[in-house]
Design a protein around this motif. Structure first.
Motif, PDB file in Angstrom:
ATOM      1  N   GLU A 222       0.825  -1.201   0.000  1.00  0.00           N
ATOM      2  CA  GLU A 222       0.000   0.000   0.000  1.00  0.00           C
ATOM      3  C   GLU A 222       0.868   1.263   0.000  1.00  0.00           C
ATOM      4  O   GLU A 222       1.856   1.357   0.737  1.00  0.00           O
ATOM      5  CB  GLU A 222      -0.920   0.015   1.220  1.00  0.00           C
ATOM      6  CG  GLU A 222      -1.964  -1.099   1.215  1.00  0.00           C
ATOM      7  CD  GLU A 222      -2.869  -1.023   2.427  1.00  0.00           C
ATOM      8  OE1 GLU A 222      -2.674  -0.109   3.259  1.00  0.00           O
ATOM      9  OE2 GLU A 222      -3.772  -1.866   2.539  1.00  0.00           O
ATOM     10  N   GLU A 223       0.491   2.213  -0.801  1.00  0.00           N
ATOM     11  CA  GLU A 223       1.246   3.468  -0.906  1.00  0.00           C
ATOM     12  C   GLU A 223       1.147   4.272   0.398  1.00  0.00           C
ATOM     13  O   GLU A 223       2.090   4.987   0.777  1.00  0.00           O
ATOM     14  CB  GLU A 223       0.712   4.286  -2.078  1.00  0.00           C
ATOM     15  CG  GLU A 223       1.580   5.479  -2.469  1.00  0.00           C
ATOM     16  CD  GLU A 223       2.941   5.074  -3.011  1.00  0.00           C
ATOM     17  OE1 GLU A 223       3.879   5.886  -2.895  1.00  0.00           O
ATOM     18  OE2 GLU A 223       3.076   3.949  -3.528  1.00  0.00           O
ATOM     19  N   GLN A 224       0.026   4.146   1.083  1.00  0.00           N
ATOM     20  CA  GLN A 224      -0.148   4.886   2.346  1.00  0.00           C
ATOM     21  C   GLN A 224       0.881   4.477   3.391  1.00  0.00           C
ATOM     22  O   GLN A 224       1.290   5.289   4.222  1.00  0.00           O
ATOM     23  CB  GLN A 224      -1.556   4.669   2.891  1.00  0.00           C
ATOM     24  CG  GLN A 224      -2.636   5.388   2.109  1.00  0.00           C
ATOM     25  CD  GLN A 224      -4.008   5.206   2.736  1.00  0.00           C
ATOM     26  OE1 GLN A 224      -4.188   4.328   3.580  1.00  0.00           O
ATOM     27  NE2 GLN A 224      -4.966   6.022   2.337  1.00  0.00           N
ATOM     28  N   LEU A 225       1.292   3.209   3.353  1.00  0.00           N
ATOM     29  CA  LEU A 225       2.293   2.739   4.312  1.00  0.00           C
ATOM     30  C   LEU A 225       3.597   3.503   4.142  1.00  0.00           C
ATOM     31  O   LEU A 225       4.204   3.948   5.133  1.00  0.00           O
ATOM     32  CB  LEU A 225       2.519   1.234   4.134  1.00  0.00           C
ATOM     33  CG  LEU A 225       3.585   0.597   5.035  1.00  0.00           C
ATOM     34  CD1 LEU A 225       3.198   0.736   6.505  1.00  0.00           C
ATOM     35  CD2 LEU A 225       3.771  -0.871   4.672  1.00  0.00           C
ATOM     36  N   LEU A 226       4.014   3.684   2.892  1.00  0.00           N
ATOM     37  CA  LEU A 226       5.245   4.442   2.634  1.00  0.00           C
ATOM     38  C   LEU A 226       5.097   5.894   3.062  1.00  0.00           C
ATOM     39  O   LEU A 226       6.032   6.490   3.605  1.00  0.00           O
ATOM     40  CB  LEU A 226       5.600   4.377   1.151  1.00  0.00           C
ATOM     41  CG  LEU A 226       6.340   3.141   0.649  1.00  0.00           C
ATOM     42  CD1 LEU A 226       6.727   3.335  -0.800  1.00  0.00           C
ATOM     43  CD2 LEU A 226       7.585   2.865   1.476  1.00  0.00           C
ATOM     44  N   GLY A 231       6.663  10.177   6.650  1.00  0.00           N
ATOM     45  CA  GLY A 231       6.295  11.242   7.578  1.00  0.00           C
ATOM     46  C   GLY A 231       6.945  11.056   8.939  1.00  0.00           C
ATOM     47  O   GLY A 231       7.412  12.027   9.560  1.00  0.00           O
ATOM     48  N   PHE A 232       7.014   9.812   9.401  1.00  0.00           N
ATOM     49  CA  PHE A 232       7.639   9.528  10.693  1.00  0.00           C
ATOM     50  C   PHE A 232       9.135   9.851  10.678  1.00  0.00           C
ATOM     51  O   PHE A 232       9.668  10.485  11.598  1.00  0.00           O
ATOM     52  CB  PHE A 232       7.427   8.066  11.063  1.00  0.00           C
ATOM     53  CG  PHE A 232       8.258   7.592  12.212  1.00  0.00           C
ATOM     54  CD1 PHE A 232       8.001   8.033  13.509  1.00  0.00           C
ATOM     55  CD2 PHE A 232       9.325   6.717  12.010  1.00  0.00           C
ATOM     56  CE1 PHE A 232       8.787   7.610  14.579  1.00  0.00           C
ATOM     57  CE2 PHE A 232      10.107   6.286  13.069  1.00  0.00           C
ATOM     58  CZ  PHE A 232       9.836   6.737  14.351  1.00  0.00           C
ATOM     59  N   LEU A 233       9.823   9.444   9.597  1.00  0.00           N
ATOM     60  CA  LEU A 233      11.266   9.681   9.509  1.00  0.00           C
ATOM     61  C   LEU A 233      11.597  11.157   9.366  1.00  0.00           C
ATOM     62  O   LEU A 233      12.674  11.602   9.785  1.00  0.00           O
ATOM     63  CB  LEU A 233      11.861   8.903   8.327  1.00  0.00           C
ATOM     64  CG  LEU A 233      11.812   7.374   8.437  1.00  0.00           C
ATOM     65  CD1 LEU A 233      12.356   6.724   7.176  1.00  0.00           C
ATOM     66  CD2 LEU A 233      12.606   6.902   9.662  1.00  0.00           C
ATOM     67  N   SER A 234      10.664  11.922   8.809  1.00  0.00           N
ATOM     68  CA  SER A 234      10.905  13.366   8.663  1.00  0.00           C
ATOM     69  C   SER A 234      10.428  14.152   9.873  1.00  0.00           C
ATOM     70  O   SER A 234      10.514  15.380   9.899  1.00  0.00           O
ATOM     71  CB  SER A 234      10.197  13.874   7.398  1.00  0.00           C
ATOM     72  OG  SER A 234       8.796  13.701   7.495  1.00  0.00           O
ATOM     73  N   GLY A 235       9.933  13.433  10.903  1.00  0.00           N
ATOM     74  CA  GLY A 235       9.508  14.093  12.135  1.00  0.00           C
ATOM     75  C   GLY A 235       8.098  14.648  12.077  1.00  0.00           C
ATOM     76  O   GLY A 235       7.700  15.421  12.954  1.00  0.00           O
ATOM     77  N   LYS A 236       7.310  14.261  11.079  1.00  0.00           N
ATOM     78  CA  LYS A 236       5.958  14.793  10.937  1.00  0.00           C
ATOM     79  C   LYS A 236       4.871  13.771  11.293  1.00  0.00           C
ATOM     80  O   LYS A 236       3.687  14.060  11.158  1.00  0.00           O
ATOM     81  CB  LYS A 236       5.733  15.290   9.501  1.00  0.00           C
ATOM     82  CG  LYS A 236       6.683  16.401   9.082  1.00  0.00           C
ATOM     83  CD  LYS A 236       6.449  16.789   7.627  1.00  0.00           C
ATOM     84  CE  LYS A 236       7.429  17.876   7.188  1.00  0.00           C
ATOM     85  NZ  LYS A 236       7.238  18.241   5.759  1.00  0.00           N
TER      86      LYS A 236
END
Length: 353
Positions: A222-226, A231-236
């Motif tokens: 799923e594209e949403q997983l990526l 978002g998590f890795l960028s702090g968002k």
């Protein structure tokens, strides 16, 4: 008495002459007009026939002119299309490739390990350092590492790779083609090339599988997983929003369906592989142009050796092997082959606009 006899004779003579004249007149009235009528009918019939012949001749002439005009128009359209593609050629070798592709009925393309740019390893990248900071090696979130690696590979796709694929699109435009690629970066699926005519037997990032290969199941990633991992890795984003994909059979966290995993599930590509084999059957005894772009010896049984065999048996084929080091041809196919010592991306960019 004698005078009466003479008078009677004279009168009879006159009557006989009058009767002869009358019979003659009747004969002319009854017979001559019929002949004239027949003559006129014949004349009219010939006129009609000549008129019909002239009309048919004119129709045939018009039909030929229309067909000639149509053929000329089609020829001009073909010529214009050919000229459009000819405009993208930079040198003589490019002209040869373009001519062979244009003249072919089918085009087979093999994309190998060398069709890409050096991007370094994931572990050496700055993105990996960010990942280590955000995800502790002792936490259960380590399953995200392959997904973070895909994000890194996506971001490394440079303009030269995009340009090379774009040129390939233009070369294959309007042709009956099939592409076999051993690349696992999935860049080819971001192009306008027909996905139903592409097979990647080494897998990639599009599908997931159980690490144990349960039931040979594959499912779409799923594209949403990526997006959530990015978002998590960028702090968002936060970890609570990210759910790990799990195997419906054993419950283990799923991994990418590619040749790097231990229990590689080949069902991810077999449907298209069967389509490819069927397509190959349709190339027998037909004009076939084969482009082998950067195929080495890492997986020779997938592209390199089968392509050589295909060219060997198809006497109407032409073969272009492009590689910076492994460009050599076997003696059996050298007459119909071209060996090009060059990296495939450089070859496309340097030879075509």
């Amino acid at each position: 008495m004698r005078n009466n006899i003479n008078d009677n004779k004279s009168e009879n003579k006159i009557n006989i002459e009058e009767k002869i004249l009358e019979n003659k007149k009747n004969y002319e009235n009854n017979n001559i007009p019929e002949k004239v009528k027949n003559s006129e009918d014949v004349k009219n019939s010939e006129k009609v026939k000549n008129s019909e012949n002239a009309k048919n001749s004119e129709n045939v002439r018009n039909s030929k002119n229309n067909k000639k005009s149509e053929n000329t128009k089609n020829s001009e359209n073909t010529k214009n299309s050919a000229n459009e593609k000819s405009g993208m050629v930079k040198d003589n070798l490019g002209n040869i490739v373009l001519e062979k592709i244009r003249d072919s009925e089918c085009v087979l393309v093999g994309i190998g390990e060398e069709f890409g740019e050096s991007i370094g390893t994931w572990e050496e990248s700055s993105e990996y350092s960010v990942f280590k900071e955000r995800v502790s090696s002792e936490t259960e979130q380590q399953w995200m590492q392959p997904f973070a690696e895909e994000l890194y590979v996506r971001g490394c796709k440079g303009n030269r790779v995009r340009r090379a694929y774009k040129i390939l699109e233009e070369l294959l435009d309007g042709k009956n083609y099939f592409i076999v690629s051993v690349r696992t970066d999935d860049y080819i699926y971001d192009t306008a090339l027909k996905q139903e005519n592409i097979v990647t037997p080494c897998g990639g990032y599009r599908y997931l599988q159980c690490p144990q290969g349960c039931n040979h199941i594959v499912c779409r990633r799923e594209e949403q997983l990526l997006e959530r991992i990015s978002g998590f890795l960028s702090g968002k984003g936060c970890l609570e929003d990210i759910k790990a994909p799990v195997c419906p059979v054993c419950g283990k966290i799923m991994v990418y369906n590619n040749i790097k995993v231990q229990n590689y599930v080949e069902e991810g590509y077999l449907e298209l592989w069967n389509r490819y084999k069927k397509w190959l059957q349709g190339t027998v005894n037909r004009k076939l142009c084969v482009l082998e772009l950067g195929v080495g010896m890492k997986y020779p049984s997938v592209i390199r050796w089968p392509f050589e065999k295909i060219v060997f048996f198809n006497q109407k084929s032409s073969f272009f092997r492009v590689h910076s080091k492994l460009y050599q041809l076997t003696e059996e196919i050298s007459e119909r082959g071209y060996k090009i010592k060059e990296k495939p991306i450089d070859f496309l960019i340097n030879r075509f606009v």
